[in-house]
Structures are given as C-alpha cells and as structure tokens.
Write a protein that holds these residues in place. Sequence first.
Motif, PDB file in Angstrom:
ATOM      1  N   ALA A 189      49.154 -13.561   7.158  1.00 32.96           N
ATOM      2  CA  ALA A 189      47.953 -14.205   6.626  1.00 32.96           C
ATOM      3  C   ALA A 189      47.180 -13.252   5.722  1.00 32.96           C
ATOM      4  O   ALA A 189      46.734 -13.630   4.626  1.00 32.96           O
ATOM      5  N   GLU A 190      47.028 -12.004   6.162  1.00 36.15           N
ATOM      6  CA  GLU A 190      46.261 -11.039   5.368  1.00 36.15           C
ATOM      7  C   GLU A 190      46.978 -10.691   4.070  1.00 36.15           C
ATOM      8  O   GLU A 190      46.338 -10.502   3.030  1.00 36.15           O
ATOM      9  N   ASN A 218      45.980 -21.976   8.053  1.00 38.14           N
ATOM     10  CA  ASN A 218      46.848 -22.413   9.151  1.00 38.14           C
ATOM     11  C   ASN A 218      47.472 -21.233   9.890  1.00 38.14           C
ATOM     12  O   ASN A 218      47.663 -21.272  11.110  1.00 38.14           O
ATOM     13  N   PHE A 219      47.812 -20.176   9.138  1.00 34.57           N
ATOM     14  CA  PHE A 219      48.315 -18.957   9.776  1.00 34.57           C
ATOM     15  C   PHE A 219      47.285 -18.408  10.753  1.00 34.57           C
ATOM     16  O   PHE A 219      47.598 -18.051  11.890  1.00 34.57           O
ATOM     17  N   TYR A 220      46.030 -18.317  10.293  1.00 34.48           N
ATOM     18  CA  TYR A 220      44.979 -17.773  11.157  1.00 34.48           C
ATOM     19  C   TYR A 220      44.756 -18.669  12.387  1.00 34.48           C
ATOM     20  O   TYR A 220      44.535 -18.174  13.491  1.00 34.48           O
ATOM     21  N   LYS A 240      37.515 -14.221  17.464  1.00 34.44           N
ATOM     22  CA  LYS A 240      36.404 -14.573  16.561  1.00 34.44           C
ATOM     23  C   LYS A 240      36.805 -14.311  15.114  1.00 34.44           C
ATOM     24  O   LYS A 240      36.507 -15.096  14.210  1.00 34.44           O
ATOM     25  N   TYR A 241      37.481 -13.175  14.898  1.00 30.00           N
ATOM     26  CA  TYR A 241      37.947 -12.832  13.549  1.00 30.00           C
ATOM     27  C   TYR A 241      38.931 -13.876  13.031  1.00 30.00           C
ATOM     28  O   TYR A 241      38.805 -14.364  11.897  1.00 30.00           O
ATOM     29  N   LEU A 242      39.906 -14.240  13.856  1.00 31.66           N
ATOM     30  CA  LEU A 242      40.914 -15.212  13.436  1.00 31.66           C
ATOM     31  C   LEU A 242      40.274 -16.577  13.158  1.00 31.66           C
ATOM     32  O   LEU A 242      40.642 -17.260  12.200  1.00 31.66           O
ATOM     33  N   ASN A 246      40.056 -18.471   9.560  1.00 31.86           N
ATOM     34  CA  ASN A 246      40.554 -19.838   9.441  1.00 31.86           C
ATOM     35  C   ASN A 246      39.529 -20.718   8.708  1.00 31.86           C
ATOM     36  O   ASN A 246      39.863 -21.426   7.747  1.00 31.86           O
ATOM     37  N   CYS A 247      38.274 -20.660   9.154  1.00 27.53           N
ATOM     38  CA  CYS A 247      37.219 -21.462   8.513  1.00 27.53           C
ATOM     39  C   CYS A 247      36.996 -21.027   7.069  1.00 27.53           C
ATOM     40  O   CYS A 247      36.789 -21.860   6.172  1.00 27.53           O
TER      41      CYS A 247
END
Length: 411
Positions: A189-190, A218-220, A240-242, A246-247
Amino acid sequence: MTHWFHRNPLKATAPVSFNFYGVATTPAAAKVCNDLRLSRSRLLELFTDSSCNPEMMKNATDLYFSLLQGFILSLDDSSQECKLRYIQNFKWTDTLQGQVPSAQQDAVFELVSMGFNVALWYTKYASRLAGKEDITEDEAKDVHRSLKIAAGVFKHLKESHIPKLITPVEKGRDLEARLIDSYIIQCQAEAQEVTIARAIELKHNPGLIAALAYETANFYQKADQTLSSLDATYAGKWRKYLNLKNCFYMAYAYCYHGQTLLASDKCGEAIRSLQESEKFFAKAEALCKEYGETKGPGTTAKPSGHLFFRKLGSLIKNTLEKCQRENGFIYFQKVPAEAPQLELKANYGLVEPVPFEFPDLNAHWTPETLAAFDLTKRPKDDTAKPKPDEEVKPLKEPDIKPQKDSGCQIS
C-alpha cells in the motif's frame, strides 16, 4: 505529494558469542564461529545506523546469512538436518509486545527473526527517505523499491522458512501469519502511495489516479482486517494508522472520480462524489487525532499537520467548489442522494513484492569444517542457556520524526 508512514519498533536480541570451546576443534571451525559473531554484531549495528544504505545492508545481510546457513543446510544436498541447527540458543523480542523475548534453540528461529528485522529496516529506510524535504525523483524510486523489497522478504519468510520452525509460533507474535500478512500488505500500500504521487505529479488521467487510490485504500482496509483479532493494547495504534490511511485514500478516490465524472459532463454525480470525498477526509482527520492519542508501539506523530494531509483537504475543497460553480452556470443537474459506487480497477501501477532469496552457503563452510564440530564435547549441563523471561535491551533507533512539511515529495 508528500507521505507519512507509521513504523513499529525493531526487534531486539540478546548477544550471541558463537563460542563453542571444545566443540569447534580446528582453526577453520573456530574462524567460522568468529566470523558469525562479528558479522551478526555488524548487522545489528547497521539497523540503527542512519547512514546505512541498501547496498551496505545487502552486503552485511549476505555475509551473515551465508555463514548462518552452515547451521541449517546440509552440505551434501540431502534432506538430512544439519547437526548444528540446535547448538545455539537465540532470543528475540517482538515489535508489538515489548521487551520480554521469545527464546528458541534453533538456527532457523535466528534466520527468520533476523530476516524479519532486515525487512523492517527496509521499511524504516523508506520512511526516513520519505521524511526528507525536497526529495528527488531517484530518492522517491528508492522509497518505492525498498518497500517492495521489504514485502518480498516478509513473503519469503512466511512461505519458505517460518513453517520449518519446530516450536509453533506464539499467537500475536511477529512470526505469526496475521502480522506477517499485515506487514506485506502495508508495504504494498505504501509503495502504491509513491505511484499515486508520481501519477498526480505527471498529471495522469484522473480515472487512473482514482483507481490506484481505491486499490490502495482497499489494501489498507485488508491489512487492518487482518489485525482485527489481535489485542488492541498491542495493535491499536497500528490499526488507527491503517484505518486513517484507508479513509484518506478513499477520499482521494472519490475526489479524482469526481473529476472523471465532471469531464464526462456528469456534474451532479461529480458533486456527490466530492461530497463523499469530504466525508472520508473528515473521518481521516478524526482518526489522525485518535492516532496521536493512542498509546502503543510505533511512531509518535500528528499526521493531520503534515503536508500530505493538508494538500488533500485543499484539493477536495477546490474541486467541489469548481463542480458546484459549473453546475450552477452550465449543467443544472440534480445531485444524487446516493454516492456513486466505486468499481474501479487499476490496470497499471499495482505493486507486487520483489522476490527474495537468502544467499548461498558461505565458501568457508566445507565438509571438513562441519566435521570439525564435535558435539560430543558439549558441556553436559548447559547453564549458559538464557532465561526466557530475561529482558533484552531495545535497539536505540535513529530519530526519524518527520519535519512539519516533510514527506516523499516527487518533483
């Protein structure tokens, strides 16, 4: 475009001397042990050396792992286990569960634990590089490549070596499938964040950018769901980071999808898409605050103050205002009550892990060298065996706090 990445701490380990007095009966055998001790110490030093680069890391890992393979691989290509595999006890802490280590008398445990730290180092190198101001295009490519290498290392450990451990992996520990999978997905994702940044910088088609952002979101989401059954005490901050990423990328997807709709004269739908983008951005903003307030392993930061976050907020606001102006002057279209369904599939730019393999056996390992280890001369009472609950000192990691306007900026 700028980036900010959450990072969990490196694994720490107890020193290993590889001093097999009496067991290593020839100078060649003693030299292999000495080389193992020195190369292990050097590799551990590089993990926390801020001047270390991928070439230095590869050289150090190749040397240590090629020597360590002599404790694991059979020299005659048979399926028989190497007699040295269980000669040494190794202790490693966990990235999430503090400084109480796991201990196993198994060279494969050392291989996968050190390999895990190597993968973590590549993610931290990428994060450190992405935290520079005025990052160059070549540096952005290094960030992208390092994250793919890290994903490849994690994948190789999971598929080829962790299953060989005699002692089952403890639940919630680093080597468990849930955590390894989350690390792999996060790396992908990154790396795609860097791809999106490049696409935006080169003014690629908004449809492609929207699709990449949607795939990244979607990955997150998948990485977060993989961690959902873990204790929030350990995994809460990471999740929380993921969640916020995502948002954040859902907001990006709806923003650029809105641009695509506007270009197709679907101004009402474009406005609704931008409104949905605003909602996801607001959710991400709330999660940024929650992330900063959540205690647990990982980076300390205020992501909502970073340039990567503030830029998206301005983009959404300006794009929505443009759509509303166009609708008021030209289109006069009704804004739908329901947000458009994102059924976006990126055909380009999706990230796959770089395949990884451990190096071949070091040339110093010969049948004669292996034969020179006489296990019958081991002490009967192994009092030097470490206590499993003994504390291991954490590694002193370099300060990688991003500056206020830092990030992976592709120019």
